[in-house]
Design a protein around this motif. Sequence first.
Motif, PDB file in Angstrom:
ATOM      1  N   GLU A 182     -16.346  -7.049 -20.830  1.00 22.64           N
ATOM      2  CA  GLU A 182     -16.998  -8.353 -20.105  1.00 22.64           C
ATOM      3  C   GLU A 182     -18.269  -8.320 -19.557  1.00 22.64           C
ATOM      4  N   PHE A 183     -18.265  -7.268 -18.539  1.00 20.80           N
ATOM      5  CA  PHE A 183     -19.733  -7.154 -17.979  1.00 20.80           C
ATOM      6  C   PHE A 183     -20.830  -6.976 -18.555  1.00 20.80           C
ATOM      7  N   GLN A 198     -16.849   9.042  -3.395  1.00 22.00           N
ATOM      8  CA  GLN A 198     -16.254   8.437  -4.575  1.00 22.00           C
ATOM      9  C   GLN A 198     -17.051   7.388  -5.108  1.00 22.00           C
ATOM     10  N   VAL A 199     -17.273   7.469  -6.354  1.00 14.04           N
ATOM     11  CA  VAL A 199     -18.303   6.813  -6.973  1.00 14.04           C
ATOM     12  C   VAL A 199     -17.564   5.898  -7.851  1.00 14.04           C
ATOM     13  N   VAL A 200     -17.834   4.613  -7.753  1.00 16.45           N
ATOM     14  CA  VAL A 200     -17.062   3.667  -8.731  1.00 16.45           C
ATOM     15  C   VAL A 200     -18.015   2.663  -9.598  1.00 16.45           C
ATOM     16  N   SER A 201     -18.164   2.643 -10.802  1.00 17.41           N
ATOM     17  CA  SER A 201     -18.972   1.574 -11.318  1.00 17.41           C
ATOM     18  C   SER A 201     -18.149   0.538 -12.329  1.00 17.41           C
ATOM     19  N   ILE A 202     -18.867  -0.666 -12.289  1.00 19.09           N
ATOM     20  CA  ILE A 202     -18.381  -1.700 -13.332  1.00 19.09           C
ATOM     21  C   ILE A 202     -18.137  -1.313 -14.683  1.00 19.09           C
ATOM     22  N   ALA A 203     -19.371  -0.807 -15.107  1.00 17.27           N
ATOM     23  CA  ALA A 203     -19.409  -0.320 -16.555  1.00 17.27           C
ATOM     24  C   ALA A 203     -20.386   0.927 -16.526  1.00 17.27           C
ATOM     25  N   ARG A 204     -20.254   1.752 -17.682  1.00 21.00           N
ATOM     26  CA  ARG A 204     -20.855   3.039 -17.876  1.00 21.00           C
ATOM     27  C   ARG A 204     -21.847   2.732 -19.126  1.00 21.00           C
ATOM     28  N   LEU A 205     -22.813   3.794 -19.334  1.00 20.87           N
ATOM     29  CA  LEU A 205     -23.402   3.807 -20.647  1.00 20.87           C
ATOM     30  C   LEU A 205     -22.540   3.871 -22.021  1.00 20.87           C
ATOM     31  N   ASP A 206     -21.530   4.701 -21.694  1.00 19.01           N
ATOM     32  CA  ASP A 206     -20.520   4.578 -23.072  1.00 19.01           C
ATOM     33  C   ASP A 206     -19.877   3.146 -23.202  1.00 19.01           C
ATOM     34  N   ASP A 207     -19.644   2.344 -22.442  1.00 17.19           N
ATOM     35  CA  ASP A 207     -19.413   0.668 -22.453  1.00 17.19           C
ATOM     36  C   ASP A 207     -20.392  -0.081 -23.280  1.00 17.19           C
ATOM     37  N   LEU A 208     -21.780   0.307 -23.086  1.00 14.38           N
ATOM     38  CA  LEU A 208     -22.652  -0.371 -23.466  1.00 14.38           C
ATOM     39  C   LEU A 208     -22.707   0.198 -25.183  1.00 14.38           C
ATOM     40  N   LEU A 209     -22.673   1.459 -25.244  1.00 14.04           N
ATOM     41  CA  LEU A 209     -22.378   2.082 -26.533  1.00 14.04           C
ATOM     42  C   LEU A 209     -21.471   1.487 -27.388  1.00 14.04           C
ATOM     43  N   ASP A 210     -20.379   1.407 -26.901  1.00 16.31           N
ATOM     44  CA  ASP A 210     -19.213   0.757 -27.515  1.00 16.31           C
ATOM     45  C   ASP A 210     -19.397  -0.788 -27.965  1.00 16.31           C
ATOM     46  N   ASP A 238     -23.157 -15.021  -8.070  1.00 11.50           N
ATOM     47  CA  ASP A 238     -21.774 -15.383  -7.743  1.00 11.50           C
ATOM     48  C   ASP A 238     -20.868 -14.645  -8.602  1.00 11.50           C
ATOM     49  N   ARG A 239     -21.289 -14.552  -9.923  1.00 11.54           N
ATOM     50  CA  ARG A 239     -20.383 -14.089 -11.005  1.00 11.54           C
ATOM     51  C   ARG A 239     -20.386 -12.609 -10.802  1.00 11.54           C
ATOM     52  N   LEU A 240     -21.545 -12.039 -10.570  1.00 11.62           N
ATOM     53  CA  LEU A 240     -21.791 -10.693 -10.392  1.00 11.62           C
ATOM     54  C   LEU A 240     -20.843 -10.007  -9.414  1.00 11.62           C
ATOM     55  N   ALA A 241     -20.952 -10.988  -8.280  1.00 10.16           N
ATOM     56  CA  ALA A 241     -20.062 -10.367  -7.114  1.00 10.16           C
ATOM     57  C   ALA A 241     -18.532 -10.379  -7.412  1.00 10.16           C
ATOM     58  N   GLN A 242     -18.268 -11.196  -8.380  1.00  6.27           N
ATOM     59  CA  GLN A 242     -16.790 -11.191  -8.944  1.00  6.27           C
ATOM     60  C   GLN A 242     -16.376  -9.813  -9.712  1.00  6.27           C
ATOM     61  N   PHE A 243     -17.382  -9.362 -10.315  1.00 12.36           N
ATOM     62  CA  PHE A 243     -17.282  -8.066 -11.103  1.00 12.36           C
ATOM     63  C   PHE A 243     -17.163  -6.894 -10.048  1.00 12.36           C
ATOM     64  N   TYR A 244     -17.980  -6.984  -9.143  1.00 14.27           N
ATOM     65  CA  TYR A 244     -18.212  -5.880  -8.141  1.00 14.27           C
ATOM     66  C   TYR A 244     -16.442  -5.865  -7.570  1.00 14.27           C
ATOM     67  N   ALA A 245     -16.160  -7.266  -7.021  1.00 16.49           N
ATOM     68  CA  ALA A 245     -14.855  -7.408  -6.250  1.00 16.49           C
ATOM     69  C   ALA A 245     -13.617  -6.822  -7.062  1.00 16.49           C
ATOM     70  N   ARG A 246     -13.599  -7.146  -8.504  1.00 16.42           N
ATOM     71  CA  ARG A 246     -12.388  -6.754  -9.248  1.00 16.42           C
ATOM     72  C   ARG A 246     -12.582  -5.360  -9.164  1.00 16.42           C
ATOM     73  N   ARG A 247     -13.518  -4.592  -9.723  1.00 14.97           N
ATOM     74  CA  ARG A 247     -13.585  -3.471  -9.902  1.00 14.97           C
ATOM     75  C   ARG A 247     -13.077  -2.715  -8.686  1.00 14.97           C
ATOM     76  N   ALA A 254     -23.000  -1.167 -10.298  1.00 11.60           N
ATOM     77  CA  ALA A 254     -22.865  -1.662 -11.617  1.00 11.60           C
ATOM     78  C   ALA A 254     -22.772  -1.229 -12.724  1.00 11.60           C
ATOM     79  N   LEU A 255     -23.536  -0.136 -13.038  1.00 14.85           N
ATOM     80  CA  LEU A 255     -23.783   0.548 -14.162  1.00 14.85           C
ATOM     81  C   LEU A 255     -24.030   2.008 -13.975  1.00 14.85           C
ATOM     82  N   ASP A 256     -23.230   2.933 -14.528  1.00 14.46           N
ATOM     83  CA  ASP A 256     -23.318   4.321 -14.489  1.00 14.46           C
ATOM     84  C   ASP A 256     -24.174   4.858 -15.576  1.00 14.46           C
TER      85      ASP A 256
END
Length: 226
Positions: free
Chosen positions: A16-17, A188-200, A56-65, A161-163
Motif C-alpha cells: 500500500e505504501f 532496532q530498525v523498522v521500515s514501512i517498506a523495503r526495496l524487495d517490496d518495490l521489486l514485488d 498526513d497519510r505518510l504519518a499514518q503509515f509510520y504510525a501503523r508500522r 519509510a524505505l529500507d
Amino acid sequence: MNDATPPAVPDELAQEFVRFALECGVLRFGEFRTKAGRLSPYFFHAALFCDGARLDRLAQFYARRLLEEGVEFDVLFGSAYKGIPLAAALSVELARRGHNKPFAYHRKEAKDHGEGGLLIGAPLQGRVLIVDDVISAGSSVRECVSLIRQAGAIPSALLIALDRQERATEDGVQESAVRFVERSFGMQVVSIARLDDLLDHLRYSHDEVFAGVYDRVLAYRQRYGA
C-alpha cells in the motif's frame, strides 16, 4: 509429495505504501547518484510528501508500522532535515491514536542566541526513537546517535519509510546498512517498506510506464544489496 516452498505472503502495508509513493511521484526511476556515491536506477524523494494531505497519510503509515511492531520508546527524534517534519507529523498521528509522545529534533548549526544549542523541543530522556526517510549506507545515523547519547538518553530504535537493503559503506563491511546500524548502535530498525517490496510491485505491474524498470532495479539490488 510437494516440497516446493510456498510463495511469501505479500506485506500489505508495504505494498500500500509503495503504491502511495508512486502515486505521489516520490518513487522515481532513471539515474540518480546516492549519498553513498552509487548510481541508482530509482530514487525515493521524500521531500515530495509536501502538502497536508500527503504528510498526513505518510504519518499514518509510520504510525501503523510502529504500532504493529510494538516498538517501545519515550521520545521521538527528527533527524535534520527531512526527519523534522516526519517526527512532528508522527507525533500528531500517534496522539490521535491515543499515544501522546513528545518529540525533539536537531539543527545542523548550533545557535548562540535564543534557546541556543543544537537540540530543540522536548528533553531527550529515556528511550529515543529516531525518525527518518531512508537508510542506504547507514552513515547518517551516527550523528543522531551521538547527540542522543550526549544528552544522556538511549537511542533505542530507528523508524524509516524505505529500507534500500544495501550494504553499508564502511570499509570491509558486507552486511546490510540496517544490520550494521543494529549491530553498531544496539538499535532496532523498522521500515514501512523495503526495496524487495518495490521489486514485488514492479514484477507484477502491468503498467507500461514500468517496462524495463524491474530489470534495472533488480540488477542494482544484486550488485549492492545485502
